[in-house]
Design a protein around this motif. Structure first.
Motif, PDB file in Angstrom:
ATOM      1  N   LEU A 169       0.831  -1.204   0.000  1.00 23.59           N
ATOM      2  CA  LEU A 169       0.000   0.000   0.000  1.00 23.59           C
ATOM      3  C   LEU A 169       0.864   1.252   0.000  1.00 23.59           C
ATOM      4  CD1 LEU A 169      -2.737  -1.087   2.577  1.00 23.59           C
ATOM      5  CD2 LEU A 169      -2.892  -1.093   0.085  1.00 23.59           C
ATOM      6  N   CYS A 170       1.976   1.231   0.733  1.00 20.85           N
ATOM      7  CA  CYS A 170       2.877   2.385   0.742  1.00 20.85           C
ATOM      8  C   CYS A 170       3.420   2.663  -0.655  1.00 20.85           C
ATOM      9  CB  CYS A 170       4.034   2.140   1.708  1.00 20.85           C
ATOM     10  SG  CYS A 170       3.577   2.121   3.449  1.00 20.85           S
ATOM     11  N   VAL A 171       3.794   1.598  -1.368  1.00 17.51           N
ATOM     12  CA  VAL A 171       4.318   1.768  -2.726  1.00 17.51           C
ATOM     13  C   VAL A 171       3.191   2.205  -3.668  1.00 17.51           C
ATOM     14  CG1 VAL A 171       5.398   0.590  -4.678  1.00 17.51           C
ATOM     15  CG2 VAL A 171       6.168   0.110  -2.344  1.00 17.51           C
ATOM     16  N   LYS A 172       2.036   1.580  -3.516  1.00 21.19           N
ATOM     17  CA  LYS A 172       0.906   1.891  -4.392  1.00 21.19           C
ATOM     18  C   LYS A 172       0.524   3.360  -4.316  1.00 21.19           C
ATOM     19  CE  LYS A 172      -3.875   0.459  -5.304  1.00 21.19           C
ATOM     20  NZ  LYS A 172      -4.960  -0.477  -4.904  1.00 21.19           N
ATOM     21  N   TYR A 173       0.562   3.922  -3.088  1.00 16.37           N
ATOM     22  CA  TYR A 173       0.160   5.321  -2.900  1.00 16.37           C
ATOM     23  C   TYR A 173       1.359   6.257  -2.764  1.00 16.37           C
ATOM     24  CZ  TYR A 173      -4.537   3.478  -2.274  1.00 16.37           C
ATOM     25  OH  TYR A 173      -5.748   2.840  -2.478  1.00 16.37           O
ATOM     26  N   ASP A 174       2.564   5.752  -3.125  1.00 16.87           N
ATOM     27  CA  ASP A 174       3.778   6.570  -3.152  1.00 16.87           C
ATOM     28  C   ASP A 174       4.053   7.226  -1.799  1.00 16.87           C
ATOM     29  OD1 ASP A 174       6.057   7.632  -4.239  1.00 16.87           O
ATOM     30  OD2 ASP A 174       5.066   9.298  -5.268  1.00 16.87           O
ATOM     31  N   ARG A 175       4.100   6.407  -0.745  1.00 18.28           N
ATOM     32  CA  ARG A 175       4.339   6.914   0.607  1.00 18.28           C
ATOM     33  C   ARG A 175       5.742   6.497   1.054  1.00 18.28           C
ATOM     34  NH1 ARG A 175       0.439  10.620   0.477  1.00 18.28           N
ATOM     35  NH2 ARG A 175      -1.648   9.696   0.274  1.00 18.28           N
ATOM     36  N   LEU A 176       6.759   7.217   0.581  1.00 22.52           N
ATOM     37  CA  LEU A 176       8.136   6.886   0.903  1.00 22.52           C
ATOM     38  C   LEU A 176       8.417   7.019   2.393  1.00 22.52           C
ATOM     39  CD1 LEU A 176      11.032   6.174   0.158  1.00 22.52           C
ATOM     40  CD2 LEU A 176      11.416   8.570  -0.453  1.00 22.52           C
ATOM     41  N   GLU A 177       7.917   8.085   3.034  1.00 25.51           N
ATOM     42  CA  GLU A 177       8.177   8.287   4.457  1.00 25.51           C
ATOM     43  C   GLU A 177       7.578   7.173   5.306  1.00 25.51           C
ATOM     44  OE1 GLU A 177      10.248  10.483   5.694  1.00 25.51           O
ATOM     45  OE2 GLU A 177      10.636  11.036   3.619  1.00 25.51           O
ATOM     46  N   CYS A 178       6.452   6.647   4.874  1.00 23.67           N
ATOM     47  CA  CYS A 178       5.853   5.521   5.596  1.00 23.67           C
ATOM     48  C   CYS A 178       6.732   4.268   5.461  1.00 23.67           C
ATOM     49  CB  CYS A 178       4.453   5.234   5.069  1.00 23.67           C
ATOM     50  SG  CYS A 178       3.259   6.544   5.445  1.00 23.67           S
ATOM     51  N   LEU A 179       7.311   4.079   4.265  1.00 25.14           N
ATOM     52  CA  LEU A 179       8.233   2.961   4.085  1.00 25.14           C
ATOM     53  C   LEU A 179       9.440   3.094   5.004  1.00 25.14           C
ATOM     54  CD1 LEU A 179       8.335   2.443   0.202  1.00 25.14           C
ATOM     55  CD2 LEU A 179       7.442   0.857   1.891  1.00 25.14           C
ATOM     56  N   ARG A 180       9.916   4.307   5.196  1.00 23.05           N
ATOM     57  CA  ARG A 180      11.071   4.528   6.076  1.00 23.05           C
ATOM     58  C   ARG A 180      10.751   4.154   7.524  1.00 23.05           C
ATOM     59  NH1 ARG A 180      15.032   7.422   3.412  1.00 23.05           N
ATOM     60  NH2 ARG A 180      14.355   8.636   1.593  1.00 23.05           N
ATOM     61  N   ILE A 181       9.483   4.230   7.892  1.00 20.13           N
ATOM     62  CA  ILE A 181       9.065   3.834   9.238  1.00 20.13           C
ATOM     63  C   ILE A 181       8.947   2.315   9.345  1.00 20.13           C
ATOM     64  CG2 ILE A 181       7.176   3.936  10.910  1.00 20.13           C
ATOM     65  CD1 ILE A 181       8.737   6.502  10.782  1.00 20.13           C
ATOM     66  N   LEU A 182       8.396   1.679   8.309  1.00 16.07           N
ATOM     67  CA  LEU A 182       8.020   0.267   8.393  1.00 16.07           C
ATOM     68  C   LEU A 182       9.162  -0.700   8.071  1.00 16.07           C
ATOM     69  CD1 LEU A 182       4.543   0.563   6.636  1.00 16.07           C
ATOM     70  CD2 LEU A 182       4.935   0.042   9.042  1.00 16.07           C
ATOM     71  N   VAL A 183       9.897  -0.446   6.994  1.00 14.79           N
ATOM     72  CA  VAL A 183      10.899  -1.420   6.535  1.00 14.79           C
ATOM     73  C   VAL A 183      11.936  -1.757   7.605  1.00 14.79           C
ATOM     74  CG1 VAL A 183      12.740  -1.835   4.848  1.00 14.79           C
ATOM     75  CG2 VAL A 183      10.560  -0.871   4.099  1.00 14.79           C
ATOM     76  N   PRO A 184      12.472  -0.778   8.356  1.00 10.70           N
ATOM     77  CA  PRO A 184      13.488  -1.131   9.365  1.00 10.70           C
ATOM     78  C   PRO A 184      12.977  -2.047  10.480  1.00 10.70           C
ATOM     79  CG  PRO A 184      13.592   1.210   8.850  1.00 10.70           C
ATOM     80  CD  PRO A 184      12.341   0.687   8.217  1.00 10.70           C
ATOM     81  N   VAL A 185      11.677  -2.014  10.775  1.00 13.94           N
ATOM     82  CA  VAL A 185      11.167  -2.805  11.907  1.00 13.94           C
ATOM     83  C   VAL A 185      10.554  -4.129  11.457  1.00 13.94           C
ATOM     84  CG1 VAL A 185      10.738  -0.736  13.268  1.00 13.94           C
ATOM     85  CG2 VAL A 185       8.899  -1.651  11.847  1.00 13.94           C
ATOM     86  N   LEU A 186      10.483  -4.371  10.152  1.00 12.01           N
ATOM     87  CA  LEU A 186       9.912  -5.615   9.645  1.00 12.01           C
ATOM     88  C   LEU A 186      11.020  -6.529   9.137  1.00 12.01           C
ATOM     89  CD1 LEU A 186       6.839  -4.212   7.666  1.00 12.01           C
ATOM     90  CD2 LEU A 186       6.866  -5.194   9.953  1.00 12.01           C
ATOM     91  N   ASN A 187      10.815  -7.837   9.274  1.00 10.45           N
ATOM     92  CA  ASN A 187      11.828  -8.774   8.805  1.00 10.45           C
ATOM     93  C   ASN A 187      11.759  -8.937   7.286  1.00 10.45           C
ATOM     94  OD1 ASN A 187       9.735 -10.649   8.200  1.00 10.45           O
ATOM     95  ND2 ASN A 187       9.822 -11.450  10.277  1.00 10.45           N
ATOM     96  N   GLU A 188      12.756  -9.619   6.733  1.00 10.87           N
ATOM     97  CA  GLU A 188      12.856  -9.741   5.278  1.00 10.87           C
ATOM     98  C   GLU A 188      11.704 -10.544   4.676  1.00 10.87           C
ATOM     99  OE1 GLU A 188      16.614 -11.037   3.858  1.00 10.87           O
ATOM    100  OE2 GLU A 188      17.765  -9.595   5.053  1.00 10.87           O
ATOM    101  N   GLU A 189      11.143 -11.449   5.462  1.00 13.63           N
ATOM    102  CA  GLU A 189      10.008 -12.231   4.957  1.00 13.63           C
ATOM    103  C   GLU A 189       8.824 -11.333   4.627  1.00 13.63           C
ATOM    104  OE1 GLU A 189       6.992 -15.816   6.430  1.00 13.63           O
ATOM    105  OE2 GLU A 189       8.653 -15.171   7.707  1.00 13.63           O
ATOM    106  N   ILE A 190       8.540 -10.372   5.505  1.00 12.95           N
ATOM    107  CA  ILE A 190       7.431  -9.440   5.257  1.00 12.95           C
ATOM    108  C   ILE A 190       7.799  -8.460   4.149  1.00 12.95           C
ATOM    109  CG2 ILE A 190       5.916  -7.711   6.286  1.00 12.95           C
ATOM    110  CD1 ILE A 190       5.488 -10.521   7.319  1.00 12.95           C
ATOM    111  N   VAL A 191       9.039  -7.977   4.163  1.00 19.05           N
ATOM    112  CA  VAL A 191       9.474  -6.998   3.151  1.00 19.05           C
ATOM    113  C   VAL A 191       9.401  -7.596   1.750  1.00 19.05           C
ATOM    114  CG1 VAL A 191      11.425  -5.627   2.340  1.00 19.05           C
ATOM    115  CG2 VAL A 191      10.931  -5.756   4.784  1.00 19.05           C
TER     116      VAL A 191
END
Length: 442
Positions: free
Chosen positions: A146-168
């Protein structure tokens, strides 16, 4: 009447009116929560961002935080979609389970915060309820999709560091990862960030077998394509460099190759000490009258060497090659040679080719020797043809891999041979056309 005044107070953030109404009717909020068919006063106050009114309602009745409207949205859904951080904190403390509640669209509050780009609310939701980030919406998309779909880069910066590679690297129902989506939409900044995280599987394929480079090739050619290729190139080389896949294959198949090599060595040894036709069981140097025979033999010698001397010499040669080359494969596999180097992979391939081809030729000679004369002529033609075809096919494969090895070595030296370059490009085009044709036929 009282219910109408309660809703009006919720709209204008009039906490005093709320107090008066509850003094007259202490059960007013309970009755509203039971009889309301759509939005409660808490929904209304949350939509208007009336923090004080929300606090007052929750002080009187925490259950209203769990009431859903006709769209199955809780007040926390509304606060997340609106970006009201303070209200969201109060609602989460009142009803933490609502972080996982889904509306009719299959979205939880964290999904809505990501879609709308409310970074602070998103960070709070992830901190208090990290499980919400693992939930998928309809279509199998994660909150990262959803972050990529709606072009939310700042939201990705919040989520990617706290999620494991399986979710990413999770895929939607079409088998596409967030990198597939970003490439398709040419979101350069998002692509650059995802590459920098080092969590992305650059070789992932969607349900149609397409990698991120395949999708990039499908998009319209412009300056953005070149920028994306420059971003992807270092990570692609690192993740799937030319040596990665063969080494992984060899690691997985090492034990199987070892077993096959040992089996071929055993077969070659047995054929050498006990050739087709068997061995003479006694000496024959004189005839019954004591005269020397013209072609004497001794016990333990091969019958085949006397009856078919030409076949025997060739049989021993190829059988010895099969035996020695299979032993060489065993030594190569247990010696710990650096198979990440192309030369050693090529050398192992040549040795395997010699082993398999030699044992096949050995079989051909054995069949020819043990076949009765009346069938020998027709059978020999079949065996010779089969061995010739086999050697031709293996020879072409060997030549092709040798040319590739030489080409790679020359390219590292900065030398590009144009005919080889054209051949490679045409081969890639044929492969792509073949894949596209097979997909269309399916």
């Amino acid at each position: 009447m009282a219910e109408g005044k309660l809703y009006e107070a919720a709209l204008i953030n009039d906490a005093a009116t709320l107090h008066r109404l509850l003094e007259k009717d202490p059960l007013l909020l309970e009755r509203v929560s039971c009889t309301c068919s759509n939005k409660t006063p808490l929904h209304v106050a949350t939509m208007k961002g009336n923090l004080r009114f929300v606090q007052e309602i929750l002080n009187r009745n925490l259950e209203l935080a769990e009431v859903l409207d006709s769209q199955r949205s809780s007040p926390l859904h509304i606060a997340s979609a609106k970006g009201y951080l303070d209200i969201a904190k109060i609602l989460i403390s009142a009803a933490p389970d609502m972080c996982l509640s889904r509306d009719f669209g299959g979205k939880n509050p964290l999904h809505l915060a990501a879609i709308k780009g409310h970074v602070r609310v998103l960070a709070e939701l992830v901190r208090l309820c990290p499980l919400a980030a693992r939930e998928k919406v309809d279509g199998g998309q994660t909150v990262l999709h959803l972050c990529v779909k709606y072009d939310r880069l700042e939201c990705l910066r919040i989520l990617v560091p706290v999620l494991n590679e399986e979710i990413v690297n999770a895929k939607d129902t079409d088998g596409e990862t967030i990198m597939h989506m970003a490439i398709r939409d040419k979101q350069v900044e998002i692509i650059k960030y995802l590459v920098e995280t080092g969590k992305i599987n650059m070789n992932a394929q969607n349900s149609e077998g397409q990698t991120i480079l395949d999708i990039l090739d499908e998009t319209s050619k412009d300056a953005t394509n070149s920028d994306i290729r420059k971003i992807l190139q270092p990570s692609l080389w690192k993740s799937r460099g030319p040596r990665t896949q063969p080494v992984k294959w060899l690691t997985k198949k090492r034990d199987s190759i070892m077993v096959v090599a040992i089996l071929i060595a055993t077969m070659a040894f047995q054929a050498g000490v006990s050739p087709p036709g068997g061995l003479w069981q006694e000496n024959l140097t004189e005839d019954s009258k004591g005269n020397p025979v013209p072609n004497p033999h001794y016990a333990g010698e091969s019958v085949m060497s006397y009856r078919h001397p030409k076949y025997f010499r060739n049989f021993i040669r190829v059988n010895t090659v099969a035996f020695v080359s299979s032993l060489s494969i065993i030594l190569l596999l247990i010696s710990g040679l650096p198979f990440k180097r192309r030369f050693f992979m090529w050398f192992l391939m040549v040795t395997m080719w010699l082993t398999v081809t030699s044992i096949a030729v050995t079989y051909g000679f054995a069949i020819l020797v043990t076949t009765p004369k009346k069938y020998k002529q027709s059978l020999s033609h079949v065996v010779e043809t089969a061995i010739f075809v086999w050697c031709c096919v293996m020879g072409i494969l060997l030549l092709g891999n040798t040319v590739r090895l030489i080409d790679k070595w020359l390219r590292r030296k900065g030398i590009v041979i144009r005919p080889l370059e054209r051949f490679r490009n045409s081969a890639e085009v044929r492969v792509k056309h073949g894949e596209n044709g097979s997909q269309e036929s399916v």
